[in-house]
Design an enzyme around this catalytic site. Structure first.
Site, mmCIF file in Angstrom:
data_model
loop_
_atom_site.group_PDB
_atom_site.id
_atom_site.type_symbol
_atom_site.label_atom_id
_atom_site.label_comp_id
_atom_site.label_asym_id
_atom_site.label_seq_id
_atom_site.Cartn_x
_atom_site.Cartn_y
_atom_site.Cartn_z
ATOM 1 C CG HIS A 91 43.633 -87.062 -34.414
ATOM 2 N ND1 HIS A 91 43.465 -87.600 -33.167
ATOM 3 C CD2 HIS A 91 43.088 -87.971 -35.278
ATOM 4 C CE1 HIS A 91 42.860 -88.777 -33.279
ATOM 5 N NE2 HIS A 91 42.629 -89.036 -34.536
ATOM 6 C CG HIS B 17 40.722 -85.346 -25.299
ATOM 7 N ND1 HIS B 17 39.519 -85.937 -25.548
ATOM 8 C CD2 HIS B 17 41.657 -86.074 -25.951
ATOM 9 C CE1 HIS B 17 39.722 -86.988 -26.306
ATOM 10 N NE2 HIS B 17 41.005 -87.096 -26.574
ATOM 11 C CG ASP C 226 49.116 -86.814 -28.700
ATOM 12 O OD1 ASP C 226 49.609 -87.922 -28.928
ATOM 13 O OD2 ASP C 226 48.088 -86.399 -29.250
HETATM 14 N N1 ACO Z 1 45.880 -74.623 -25.270
HETATM 15 C C1 ACO Z 1 45.230 -73.470 -24.973
HETATM 16 N N2 ACO Z 1 43.892 -73.322 -25.001
HETATM 17 C C2 ACO Z 1 43.182 -74.384 -25.366
HETATM 18 C C3 ACO Z 1 43.781 -75.619 -25.690
HETATM 19 C C4 ACO Z 1 45.178 -75.711 -25.625
HETATM 20 N N3 ACO Z 1 45.814 -76.853 -25.905
HETATM 21 N N4 ACO Z 1 42.823 -76.508 -26.018
HETATM 22 C C5 ACO Z 1 41.664 -75.865 -25.912
HETATM 23 N N5 ACO Z 1 41.872 -74.580 -25.514
HETATM 24 C C6 ACO Z 1 40.853 -73.565 -25.245
HETATM 25 C C7 ACO Z 1 40.294 -72.989 -26.543
HETATM 26 O O1 ACO Z 1 41.028 -71.873 -26.965
HETATM 27 C C8 ACO Z 1 38.877 -72.658 -26.135
HETATM 28 O O2 ACO Z 1 38.934 -71.470 -25.393
HETATM 29 P P1 ACO Z 1 37.697 -70.397 -25.385
HETATM 30 O O3 ACO Z 1 36.493 -71.168 -24.929
HETATM 31 O O4 ACO Z 1 38.149 -69.358 -24.432
HETATM 32 O O5 ACO Z 1 37.592 -69.928 -26.805
HETATM 33 C C9 ACO Z 1 38.513 -73.781 -25.157
HETATM 34 O O6 ACO Z 1 39.761 -74.218 -24.596
HETATM 35 C C10 ACO Z 1 37.815 -74.968 -25.809
HETATM 36 O O7 ACO Z 1 38.643 -75.434 -26.837
HETATM 37 P P2 ACO Z 1 38.107 -76.065 -28.184
HETATM 38 O O8 ACO Z 1 39.163 -75.865 -29.229
HETATM 39 O O9 ACO Z 1 36.719 -75.573 -28.473
HETATM 40 O O10 ACO Z 1 38.012 -77.579 -27.762
HETATM 41 P P3 ACO Z 1 37.838 -78.777 -28.758
HETATM 42 O O11 ACO Z 1 37.163 -79.837 -28.012
HETATM 43 O O12 ACO Z 1 37.220 -78.340 -30.039
HETATM 44 O O13 ACO Z 1 39.355 -79.159 -29.127
HETATM 45 C C11 ACO Z 1 41.493 -80.108 -29.036
HETATM 46 C C12 ACO Z 1 40.042 -80.197 -28.561
HETATM 47 C C13 ACO Z 1 41.549 -80.009 -30.586
HETATM 48 C C14 ACO Z 1 42.228 -81.384 -28.634
HETATM 49 C C15 ACO Z 1 42.160 -78.867 -28.400
HETATM 50 O O14 ACO Z 1 42.131 -78.992 -26.994
HETATM 51 C C16 ACO Z 1 43.598 -78.663 -28.883
HETATM 52 O O15 ACO Z 1 43.795 -78.064 -29.948
HETATM 53 N N6 ACO Z 1 44.622 -79.176 -28.121
HETATM 54 C C17 ACO Z 1 45.997 -79.067 -28.553
HETATM 55 C C18 ACO Z 1 46.307 -80.135 -29.574
HETATM 56 C C19 ACO Z 1 46.381 -81.528 -28.947
HETATM 57 O O16 ACO Z 1 47.022 -81.737 -27.937
HETATM 58 N N7 ACO Z 1 45.724 -82.478 -29.629
HETATM 59 C C20 ACO Z 1 45.741 -83.872 -29.209
HETATM 60 C C21 ACO Z 1 44.416 -84.305 -28.690
HETATM 61 S S1 ACO Z 1 44.475 -85.981 -28.161
HETATM 62 C C22 ACO Z 1 44.461 -86.855 -29.598
HETATM 63 O O17 ACO Z 1 43.924 -86.482 -30.598
HETATM 64 C C23 ACO Z 1 45.146 -88.078 -29.599
#
Ligand code: ACO
Length: 460
Positions: free
Chosen positions: A299, A338, A394
Site C-alpha cells: 500500500h 493496482h 507510488d
Molecule cells: N509486478 C509484477 N506482477 C504483478 C504486479 C507487479 N507490481 N502487480 C500485480 N502483478 C500480477 C500478479 O502477479 C498477478 O499475476 P497472475 O494473474 O499471473 O497470478 C496479476 O498481476 C494480478 O495481481 P494481483 O496481486 O491479484 O492484483 P491485486 O489487485 O490483488 O493487487 C497490488 C494490487 C497489491 C497493488 C499489486 O499490483 C502489487 O503488489 N503492486 C506492487 C505494490 C504497489 O505498487 N503497491 C501500491 C499500490 S497503490 C497504493 O496503494 C497507494
C-alpha cells in the site's frame, strides 16, 4: 472553532441524470426492465427474486436461500473484497478502466492544477469547495492547531535513534487520543469536527518531529506564517536560519503531491479506518490503524520500495534482467499494478509533470531516467500489457520526495499527511450513515469438527 456545514448522509452513488422520458404513443411504450435478479437454487429447485440497486444486490438477501429451515442461508465468499461494496460513498469516484479519479465530483487534474491542499481537504471533508471566507477560517483553524503537547515529545524521545518514522507516526497518532479524551464522543458533530481539524493540523508536526528524532536534530516548531506545505518543509528542514523560507516551486510540488494522495475511496487504509471506526473508538485510534495499514509495502509503503528497487537495479543495463525476474514472479515491479486501475493511474500522470517542475530546481535525479526507461520497457512487454499493469501513484512520487531531500523512510509518512483528510471524511461518512454498524465479516469455517480434550500425557 466555528462550525462549517458538513455533508449529511446523502450519497450520490448510482444517481442517474434526471430527464424527461421521450414522448411515445401507448403502443410504442416499452416496459422498463425489472431491477432484480432471479436465482434458481439447483439444490432445492426454488427460485428467488433479489432486488438490484445501484448495480448491487444486498448480500443479506442471499440468506433467504436455504436448503432447509435449519440451514443458515447462503453467504457470498469474497476474500480481499474483490467484488464487494462495503458502503455507499459520496467522496471519491474512480473509474479504473478509464483512469478517472474525482473528489466530490471534481477531476483530480483540475484540483491539482488550480486548487491547494487545504482547499481540497475542505472539499473532501465538507463535500463542497469553500468560499473565500470558509477557506480563510478553515486555514486559520488548521494553522492554529499544529502544535502538539510537549509530552508527545517525551514519548518520541523514547524511540530508538533508528526507529522507522512511520512506526513513530502510527504510535504518536494513537497517543493523541489520550490527550483529547473527549474525542470518544464520536456522535457529537462539534467534537468530531474539532478532532478532524486537530488531526489534519497535527499530522505534519508528528511526521516532521519523527524525522527530526531520527536525525538527532532539535525539533523545529510550526510556523503559522507559512502555508500548510511550506510549514511541512520548515519543520523538516529548518536549521539555523531565523525564519525558514521554503522554495515556492518545491512548496507547490509538495502541495500537489498532498492533493493527489488526499483520498482514494475504499483502499486498504480507508477500509481499516472505517472498520476500526465502526467500533465507535475515537478517531485517533482509528487513524492510527489506518496509518498502520498504509505502512505496508503493498500500500503506502510501496513508494519506499520503489526507491529501494531502483537502487537494487542500479543501472539502465540491468533493467531487462530485472523485468525477466518480475515475469518469472521472483520479484514484483514495485509501483506498478493496482486493484482498481487497469489503465494509467491519473495521479502518476500528474506526478510526472510535477517531477519536471521539481527537477528544474533540484537538478535531474538519475533515478528518474531509470524509472522512465523501466516504464517504457514494461509498457511494451506482453506480461504487463496482458496483466494490465501500469505505473501507480507510488512509482514516481518517491523520486520526487527524494529530490526534495526527504529520506526514503519518510515517504509513507508523507503519504499519510496527504491521506489524513480522506481517512477522516471516510470515518465521518461511516458514522453518519444509518446503514452502517460495527464491521463484522462472516467466515467459512474449515477447522476441526468437535473433538474432546485430551490430557497432555495422552497426546502424541
Ligand atoms: N509486478 C509484477 N506482477 C504483478 C504486479 C507487479 N507490481 N502487480 C500485480 N502483478 C500480477 C500478479 O502477479 C498477478 O499475476 P497472475 O494473474 O499471473 O497470478 C496479476 O498481476 C494480478 O495481481 P494481483 O496481486 O491479484 O492484483 P491485486 O489487485 O490483488 O493487487 C497490488 C494490487 C497489491 C497493488 C499489486 O499490483 C502489487 O503488489 N503492486 C506492487 C505494490 C504497489 O505498487 N503497491 C501500491 C499500490 S497503490 C497504493 O496503494 C497507494
Amino acid at each position: 472553532m466555528a462550525k462549517h456545514p458538513l455533508p449529511t448522509t446523502g450519497t450520490g452513488m448510482g444517481k442517474k441524470a434526471a430527464g424527461s422520458p421521450p414522448a411515445t404513443f401507448p403502443s410504442e411504450a416499452t416496459v422498463a426492465p425489472k431491477q432484480s435478479l432471479s436465482i434458481t437454487d439447483n439444490r432445492t429447485g426454488k427460485t428467488y427474486e433479489i432486488p438490484v440497486k445501484d448495480g448491487t444486490i444486498h448480500a443479506t438477501d442471499l440468506r433467504q436461500i436455504k436448503t432447509d429451515p435449519e440451514d443458515f442461508g447462503l453467504m457470498s465468499y469474497d476474500p480481499a473484497f474483490n467484488n464487494t461494496a462495503s458502503c455507499r460513498s459520496a467522496i471519491t469516484f474512480i473509474d479504473g478502466d478509464k483512469g478517472i479519479l474525482r473528489y466530490r465530483g471534481y477531476p483530480i487534474e483540475q484540483l491539482a492544477e488550480r486548487g491547494t491542499f487545504l482547499e481540497t481537504a475542505y472539499l473532501i471533508v465538507h463535500g463542497e469547495l469553500p468560499t473565500t471566507a470558509q477557506l480563510d477560517e478553515w486555514t486559520h483553524n488548521i494553522t492554529h492547531h499544529t502544535f502538539i503537547h510537549e509530552n508527545i515529545l517525551k514519548l518520541m524521545d523514547g524511540f530508538r535513534y533508528d526507529a522507522h518514522p512511520m512506526g513513530v507516526f502510527v504510535s504518536t497518532v494513537a497517543a493523541l487520543s489520550t490527550f483529547y479524551p473527549e474525542a470518544n464522543q464520536i456522535r457529537n458533530p462539534e467534537v468530531r469536527y474539532r478532532q478532524m481539524v486537530r488531526l489534519i493540523a497535527k499530522s505534519p508536526t508528528l511526521a516532521a518531529f519523527a524525522y527530526r528524532h531520527s536525525t538527532g536534530m532539535p525539533y523545529a516548531y510550526p510556523d503559522n506564517d507559512l502555508s500548510y506545505s511550506g510549514n511541512v518543509l520548515n519543520m523538516m528542514f529548518k536549521t539555523t536560519e531565523a525564519k525558514y523560507q521554503p522554495n515556492k516551486m518545491l512548496e507547490h510540488a509538495l502541495d500537489v503531491l498532498f492533493i493527489l494522495h488526499a483520498d482514494h475511496e475504499q483502499n486498504c487504509s480507508a477500509n481499516a479506518m472505517r472498520s476500526v471506526g465502526s467500533s465507535e473508538v475515537d478517531p485517533y485510534s482509528a487513524m492510527a490503524a489506518a496509518a498502520a495499514a498504509l505502512y505496508g509495502p503493498l500500500h503506502g509503503g510501496a513508494n519506499e520500495q520503489v526507491l529501494r528497487m531502483l537502487g537494487e537495479i542500479g543501472s539502465m543495463k540491468n533493467i531487462p534482467d530485472y523485468i525477466k525476474r518480475v515475469k518469472t514472479k521472483e520479484v514484483k515491479l514495485m509501483g506498478f499494478g493496482h486493484r482498481i486501475y487497469k489503465n494509467y493511474d491519473p495521479r502518476a500522470k500528474i506526478i510526472k509533470q510535477v517531477a519536471d517542475e521539481v527537477f528544474e530546481v533540484t537538478g535531474k535525479n538519475p533515478l528518474l531516467e531509470m524509472a522512465v526507461e523501466l516504464e517504457r520497457i514494461a509498457l511494451q512487454d506482453d506480461y504487463f500489457v496482458s496483466h494490465k499493469l501500469y505505473p501507480n501513484v507510488d512509482f514516481y512520487s518517491g523520486i520526487i520526495y527524494e529530490a526534495l531531500r526527504f529520506p526514503v523512510a519518510m515517504f509513507p509518512v508523507l503519504f499519510a499527511i496527504g491521506r489524513t483528510p480522506g481517512w477522516l471524511a471516510q470515518w465521518q461518512e461511516l458514522l453518519t450513515d444509518p446503514e452502517q454498524k460495527i464491521a463484522r465479516p462472516r467466515q467459512v469455517y474449515v477447522g476441526s469438527e468437535k473433538r474432546d480434550y485430551v490430557p497432555i500425557e495422552k497426546r502424541r
